[in-house]
Design a protein around this motif. Structure first.
Motif, PDB file in Angstrom:
ATOM      1  N   PRO A   1       0.824  -1.209   0.000  1.00  0.00           N
ATOM      2  CA  PRO A   1       0.000   0.000   0.000  1.00  0.00           C
ATOM      3  C   PRO A   1       0.854   1.252   0.000  1.00  0.00           C
ATOM      4  O   PRO A   1       1.944   1.283   0.556  1.00  0.00           O
ATOM      5  N   ALA A   2       0.356   2.266  -0.643  1.00  0.00           N
ATOM      6  CA  ALA A   2       1.099   3.516  -0.754  1.00  0.00           C
ATOM      7  C   ALA A   2       1.241   4.163   0.621  1.00  0.00           C
ATOM      8  O   ALA A   2       0.348   4.065   1.460  1.00  0.00           O
ATOM      9  N   PRO A   3       2.373   4.851   0.871  1.00  0.00           N
ATOM     10  CA  PRO A   3       2.567   5.510   2.164  1.00  0.00           C
ATOM     11  C   PRO A   3       1.457   6.490   2.511  1.00  0.00           C
ATOM     12  O   PRO A   3       1.063   6.599   3.664  1.00  0.00           O
ATOM     13  N   ASP A   4       0.938   7.214   1.506  1.00  0.00           N
ATOM     14  CA  ASP A   4      -0.101   8.186   1.820  1.00  0.00           C
ATOM     15  C   ASP A   4      -1.397   7.493   2.238  1.00  0.00           C
ATOM     16  O   ASP A   4      -2.175   8.040   3.031  1.00  0.00           O
ATOM     17  N   LEU A   5      -1.631   6.265   1.739  1.00  0.00           N
ATOM     18  CA  LEU A   5      -2.808   5.509   2.185  1.00  0.00           C
ATOM     19  C   LEU A   5      -2.677   5.145   3.655  1.00  0.00           C
ATOM     20  O   LEU A   5      -3.608   5.332   4.440  1.00  0.00           O
ATOM     21  N   LEU A   6      -1.493   4.637   4.041  1.00  0.00           N
ATOM     22  CA  LEU A   6      -1.280   4.272   5.441  1.00  0.00           C
ATOM     23  C   LEU A   6      -1.362   5.503   6.343  1.00  0.00           C
ATOM     24  O   LEU A   6      -1.951   5.459   7.430  1.00  0.00           O
ATOM     25  N   ALA A   7      -0.763   6.605   5.915  1.00  0.00           N
ATOM     26  CA  ALA A   7      -0.816   7.833   6.710  1.00  0.00           C
ATOM     27  C   ALA A   7      -2.252   8.335   6.827  1.00  0.00           C
ATOM     28  O   ALA A   7      -2.677   8.788   7.903  1.00  0.00           O
ATOM     29  N   GLY A   8      -3.009   8.233   5.741  1.00  0.00           N
ATOM     30  CA  GLY A   8      -4.410   8.655   5.785  1.00  0.00           C
ATOM     31  C   GLY A   8      -5.223   7.809   6.746  1.00  0.00           C
ATOM     32  O   GLY A   8      -6.063   8.318   7.496  1.00  0.00           O
ATOM     33  N   LEU A   9      -4.971   6.488   6.742  1.00  0.00           N
ATOM     34  CA  LEU A   9      -5.688   5.605   7.669  1.00  0.00           C
ATOM     35  C   LEU A   9      -5.322   5.924   9.123  1.00  0.00           C
ATOM     36  O   LEU A   9      -6.180   5.909  10.001  1.00  0.00           O
ATOM     37  N   GLU A  10      -4.041   6.215   9.359  1.00  0.00           N
ATOM     38  CA  GLU A  10      -3.630   6.576  10.708  1.00  0.00           C
ATOM     39  C   GLU A  10      -4.299   7.869  11.156  1.00  0.00           C
ATOM     40  O   GLU A  10      -4.747   8.003  12.299  1.00  0.00           O
TER      41      GLU A  10
END
Length: 725
Positions: A365-374
């Motif tokens: 998964p893209a880093p921005d996806l993980l950051a968005g979920l966080e």
């Protein structure tokens, strides 16, 4: 002030224990409560200081003292009081038994601290920073001298002296224009040095500097000249920690280097992300090494230490893109522990109970996806803090579903979302669903992190709490005892989490009809919490509240009353007179007064409580109505039945609208209406009300429940009185 040695006729200064550029810290005795405290006195400003500077300094002190006093976290120093006396500003704090990190390093002759201590300190400080940042507070001066390690291993952040509310930009600009130094050179972030606006990521950078120093014995930029240090922060990449100390874990080296990224956006997203990475790193185990020669380390680096094996959920990890987006000499240096840093993500995961693989995503998964979920996860937590539990639950369900798809069902982040779902279900009265959610999290964490991991134990403890909410106290008791045995073995008997489990066990014993055992255990826990956390820590007061409850169950109402009153006074001091926990203790004191036949005092207490609850929460708030119910009951005890009936009818109508006709509180109010009608001799009306009570309890509790049978007895008594009329 030192001459009088008594502040506000309350705090007696006993011993000077610290002195800095801005003031002094004294060990003192709070003569009102008989406890030892620390008193920080800000030096008075002489005539050489600009009056505008002095005015701003005082304004900032008062604002931030209020902020510090509002913080309630075991990793943050408790502030009891603040004020001004004879021109000197003072702050009253808990007296800590331990040493700051600077003292520990000095005591260790500037040699680094043991690795396990360094990692534990990092995790605890990350947890505390996560809490303060969620309150909108940035410390701005994290350094070894401002972080204490107590004798029991607890780590606390101290001295929010230049902290500020994250959104209070105008206040900051006014303060910095006075020339007041903001921060310490060896630990200042590049954006702080450049005079740019700072946020929580500046604290993360400062923490990286602190961790670098206690792990290696030297700060990341160790020049003698202050300007050279500042230039180093701004322009020079730090050396990897393992060039100084080879035995440091690889995950920790990467975590600290990421904290020290020059650009804030290249650091961990927040302290919660940092803590997660540390927790995962701590729980890793060394994988078995296959045949063949070991890979050689890069040039200039010592051999990497052998890593411990990874948890089960990391076995199918693949090297993906760095979540931080870091570049340069420290970017993408994968090793067997890479999965524990949060930098790599799973491409597939093992299906629970089957051992087969299920597809999670075709690519990491893209880093921005993980950051968005966080970010959405944090937003859900914030909604819960605002009491918007239904909305919080929706957010957590969406995040959990997406995390499950991209990270796998047993990934700690996925399980963290499901844990939050359980909390929202519990808060909205859906205990059965909460139980299912917590049990699921406990099983997943046991597979991923191990049976003895603190997060696994937390989930099992939440499962026990949900069982108690469902009235399944025997099962809750058994589970609490199991968790307690592990906590005592792993963490020790006086660890705050162990004491919380013992507190819950005492609560459950009382609900099982074993008040004597409950009282003894609660008293032991209260004493231990007073010793470990302090006598006025909110957790200590919560257990003393439970002690008072068990005393009431034992019929020892005079002792219960005295304890409730003590708790109410202490909570007013620590939490504020309008805090819900303060109100709760006052309410129970009213119950005790009634049980002792002191109905007039109880009536006056409830009048004041109704006024305070209405002012702070509104007339229709359930707790306001609970206080009004107590008021009506005591009006009846004093024989003022017309007033009691009017009060009971108002409360019943409001409860029925807000809670529904069959809610236990509504039914109790309806019974109070029936009782008032009976005392006024209006038996035919009373009979209607008593029948409504019996029918509601039959629907909700069943025909054979003791409360249903009691309602049928009330109905029969009413019929007898009508027959006699």
């Amino acid at each position: 002030m030192a001459d009088t040695r008594l502040i506000q006729s309350r705090y007696r200064l006993l011993e000077l224990i610290g002195r800095g550029g801005m003031g002094e810290v004294w060990r003192a005795l709070d003569e009102s409560l008989g406890r030892q405290v620390a008193v920080k006195c800000l030096k008075p400003m002489g005539p050489q200081h600009d009056q505008a500077f002095t005015r701003v300094l005082r304004e900032r002190f008062r604002r931030e003292a209020r902020v510090a006093a509002s913080l309630q976290h075991r990793g943050v120093t408790v502030v009891h009081d603040f004020g001004e006396y004879e021109g000197v500003l003072y702050l009253v704090m808990e007296l800590l038994d331990g040493q700051n990190l600077s003292q520990l390093l000095e005591e260790n002759q500037q040699h680094p601290l043991p690795v396990e201590h360094v990692v534990d300190i990092a995790e605890q400080v990350a947890d505390a920073l996560g809490y303060t940042h969620r309150q909108g507070i940035v410390h701005r001066d994290l350094k070894p001298a401002n972080i204490m390690r107590l004798t029991d291993g607890t780590v606390k952040i101290c001295d929010f002296g230049i902290a500020r509310l994250g959104h209070d930009i105008s206040m900051t600009s006014r303060l910095t224009t006075t020339g007041l130094a903001m921060g310490t050179p060896h630990y200042m972030s590049p954006e702080q040095i450049s005079g740019k606006e700072v946020d929580h990521r500046s604290d993360l950078y400062s923490l990286g500097c602190v961790l670098y120093e206690i792990a290696t014995g030297v700060p990341p930029f160790d020049q003698e000249d202050a300007w050279a240090v500042l230039v180093g922060h701004r322009d020079t990449p730090p050396e990897p920690l393992r060039t100084h100390r080879a035995e440091l874990p690889g995950f920790f080296d990467r975590v600290v280097l990421d904290l020290l990224a020059k650009a804030p956006e290249q650091r961990p997203v927040d302290a919660g992300d940092l803590r997660r990475r540390i927790v995962l790193g701590r729980t890793g185990e060394q994988p078995a090494l296959g045949p063949g020669p070991l890979a050689q380390p890069g040039p200039g680096l010592p051999p990497a230490p052998r890593e411990r094996a990874l948890p089960a959920w990391t076995r199918s990890m693949t090297a993906g893109h760095r979540a931080t987006g870091a570049t340069g000499p420290h970017a993408e240096r994968p090793d067997p522990a890479a999965g524990l840093t949060g930098q790599w993500t799973t491409a597939r995961a093992t299906a629970p109970h089957t051992g087969s693989f299920v597809s999670v995503s075709a690519a990491p998964p893209a880093p921005d996806l993980l950051a968005g979920l966080e970010g959405r996860h944090s937003a859900g937590i914030d909604l819960g803090r605002l009491g918007r539990w239904e909305e919080a639950g929706e957010v957590h369900r969406e995040v959990a579903a997406q995390r499950g798809r991209v990270l796998g069902p047993d990934h700690p982040d996925t399980l963290a979302s499901h844990y939050e779902i359980g909390l929202t279900l519990s808060r909205t009265g859906r205990a059965e669903e909460a139980l299912h959610e917590f049990a699921r999290v406990a099983e997943g964490r046991e597979r991923a992190l191990g049976a003895d991991h603190p997060q696994t134990l937390a989930a099992r403890q939440a499962t026990a709490h949900a069982l108690g909410r469902l009235g399944r106290h025997a099962e809750a008791h058994q589970l609490y005892e199991t968790v307690l045995a592990v906590r005592e073995r792993v963490m020790g008997p006086d660890h705050p989490d162990t004491l919380r489990c013992r507190h819950n066990l005492a609560f459950t014993l009382c609900r099982l009809g074993r008040p004597e055992e409950s009282w003894r255990l609660a008293r032991e826990v209260a004493d231990a919490r007073a010793r470990v956390l302090g006598p006025t820590h909110p957790d200590t007061l919560a257990t003393r509240y439970e002690v008072a409850y068990t005393l009431g169950r034992l019929g020892r109402w005079a002792e219960a009353l005295a304890t409730y009153q003590d708790v109410a006074r202490a909570r007013a001091d620590v939490l504020g007179a309008d805090h819900p926990d303060t109100f709760a203790a006052r309410y129970e004191a009213g119950i005790s007064l009634g049980r002792l036949g002191r109905d007039t005092e109880a009536l006056e207490l409830y009048r004041s409580l109704v006024a305070d609850r209405t002012r702070t929460a509104g007339a229709a708030d359930p707790e306001t109505l609970r206080a009004r119910h107590g008021l009506g009951v005591n009006l009846g005890r004093l024989g003022r039945w017309e007033e009691a009936l009017a009060e009971a009818r108002d409360v019943c109508a409001l409860r029925e609208r807000a809670l529904g006709p069959d809610h236990p509180d509504t039914v109790i109010s309806r019974r109070e209406v029936a009782a008032g009608l009976g005392w006024l001799g209006r038996w035919s009306e009373a009979l209607v009300a008593y029948r409504q009570v019996a029918e509601a309890r039959t629907r909700t509790l069943g025909p054979d429940h003791p409360q249903t049978l009691a309602a049928r007895d009330d109905e029969a008594h009413c019929l007898e009185r009508l027959a006699q009329a």
